[in-house]
Enzyme design. Structure first.
Site, PDB file in Angstrom:
ATOM      1  N   GLU A  25       0.859  -1.182   0.000  1.00 38.91           N
ATOM      2  CA  GLU A  25       0.000   0.000   0.000  1.00 38.91           C
ATOM      3  C   GLU A  25       0.892   1.228   0.000  1.00 38.91           C
ATOM      4  OE1 GLU A  25      -3.718   2.082   2.437  1.00 38.91           O
ATOM      5  OE2 GLU A  25      -2.246   0.870   3.528  1.00 38.91           O
ATOM      6  N   ASP A  39       9.753   7.148  -0.039  1.00 35.69           N
ATOM      7  CA  ASP A  39       8.914   7.817  -1.012  1.00 35.69           C
ATOM      8  C   ASP A  39       8.652   6.864  -2.175  1.00 35.69           C
ATOM      9  OD1 ASP A  39       8.339   9.657  -3.445  1.00 35.69           O
ATOM     10  OD2 ASP A  39       8.241  11.015  -1.727  1.00 35.69           O
ATOM     11  N   ASP A  64      -2.856  11.876  -2.199  1.00 38.37           N
ATOM     12  CA  ASP A  64      -2.925  13.339  -2.320  1.00 38.37           C
ATOM     13  C   ASP A  64      -3.294  13.693  -3.763  1.00 38.37           C
ATOM     14  OD1 ASP A  64      -2.409  16.102  -2.475  1.00 38.37           O
ATOM     15  OD2 ASP A  64      -0.808  15.962  -0.990  1.00 38.37           O
ATOM     16  N   LYS A 100      -3.434  21.267  -8.372  1.00 40.00           N
ATOM     17  CA  LYS A 100      -2.917  22.246  -9.326  1.00 40.00           C
ATOM     18  C   LYS A 100      -2.263  21.540 -10.509  1.00 40.00           C
ATOM     19  CE  LYS A 100      -2.205  25.851  -5.866  1.00 40.00           C
ATOM     20  NZ  LYS A 100      -1.251  26.773  -5.209  1.00 40.00           N
ATOM     21  N   ASP A 145     -11.836   9.802  -3.030  1.00 42.64           N
ATOM     22  CA  ASP A 145     -13.075  10.573  -2.972  1.00 42.64           C
ATOM     23  C   ASP A 145     -13.000  11.778  -3.900  1.00 42.64           C
ATOM     24  OD1 ASP A 145     -11.064  11.682  -1.141  1.00 42.64           O
ATOM     25  OD2 ASP A 145     -12.591  13.172  -0.674  1.00 42.64           O
ATOM     26  N   THR A 184     -10.508   3.004   4.982  1.00 46.81           N
ATOM     27  CA  THR A 184      -9.435   3.727   5.646  1.00 46.81           C
ATOM     28  C   THR A 184     -10.060   4.751   6.579  1.00 46.81           C
ATOM     29  OG1 THR A 184      -9.245   5.574   4.096  1.00 46.81           O
ATOM     30  CG2 THR A 184      -8.110   3.523   3.506  1.00 46.81           C
ATOM     31  N   GLU A 185      -9.256   5.307   7.471  1.00 48.99           N
ATOM     32  CA  GLU A 185      -9.760   6.346   8.358  1.00 48.99           C
ATOM     33  C   GLU A 185     -10.303   7.522   7.546  1.00 48.99           C
ATOM     34  OE1 GLU A 185      -6.515   4.154  10.622  1.00 48.99           O
ATOM     35  OE2 GLU A 185      -6.816   4.893   8.602  1.00 48.99           O
TER      36      GLU A 185
END
Length: 211
Positions: free
Chosen positions: A43, A95, A117, A121, A153, A190-191
């Protein structure tokens, strides 16, 4: 996900080096980190760790690796893994752009991208984890029949990801624009997913492969 800086975070992670590494170099030998040689699912961006820990408990026949670059966040996942005694879970603070330095060709069976994330932009598009630059990394470490499972989402990120994966020549399936409308029994929230779905945000999901 960012949390307040904990000066002791690195020392804490080092004290649990059996399950978490802040500088792992085992390219092509990641299986040796586990007690059993089993399929590997990773993940990328594990956040607080609910998804990866629950998946590991549900599927003891699979080895899981949670990847979270923020050491302060990783502490929470380590705590869960230790408290629950999860044997088929390991953790990396790296990363995503360095995944090919850690995993050998075809060493991974599945990649999970959960609520990455969105980098909204346009000038930041290359930072999105479904940009072609990252897709090439996943392709290098996944088995020929390996898959990417992606949830978000963010509608714009989802549309971008479909376009990016399609242009990369990937095969898409099980595209779902409202995952919780008929939620699969095996879906692990997930949270972040729980928080925003409770606010009425629709959850998008898809599966993709390079084969």
């Amino acid at each position: 996900m960012r949390m307040r800086n904990k000066p002791w975070a690195e020392d804490y992670l080092l004290s649990h080096s059996d399950i978490v590494s802040i500088d792992l170099s085992r390219k092509g030998e990641i299986q040796s980190w586990f007690n059993k040689s089993q399929p590997i699912h990773i993940e990328v961006g594990s956040g607080m760790g609910r998804f990866i820990t629950e998946m590991a408990k549900m599927n003891p026949h699979i080895n899981y690796i949670g990847i979270e670059r923020d050491k302060n966040v990783m502490i929470r996942i380590v705590e869960k893994a230790v408290e629950q005694g999860i044997e088929n879970l390991r953790l990396l603070t790296v990363d995503a752009e360095h995944l090919t330095d850690i995993f050998g060709e075809g060493e991974v069976d599945r990649v999970y991208l959960n609520f990455s994330d969105p980098w909204p932009k346009t000038r930041h598009a290359k930072r999105r984890l479904t940009h072609a630059n990252y897709l090439s990394i996943y392709k290098a470490i996944l088995k020929s029949d390996g898959e990417i499972h992606f949830k978000t989402d963010n509608q714009q990120l989802f549309e971008f990801s479909i376009e990016s994966m399609s242009q990369f020549g990937m095969k898409l399936k099980n595209i779902n624009l409202n995952l919780h409308e008929n939620e699969p029994e095996d879906n692990i929230k997930t949270e972040y997913e729980e928080k925003f779905s409770n606010k009425g945000f629709r959850i998008n999901r898809l599966e993709a492969s390079f084969n």
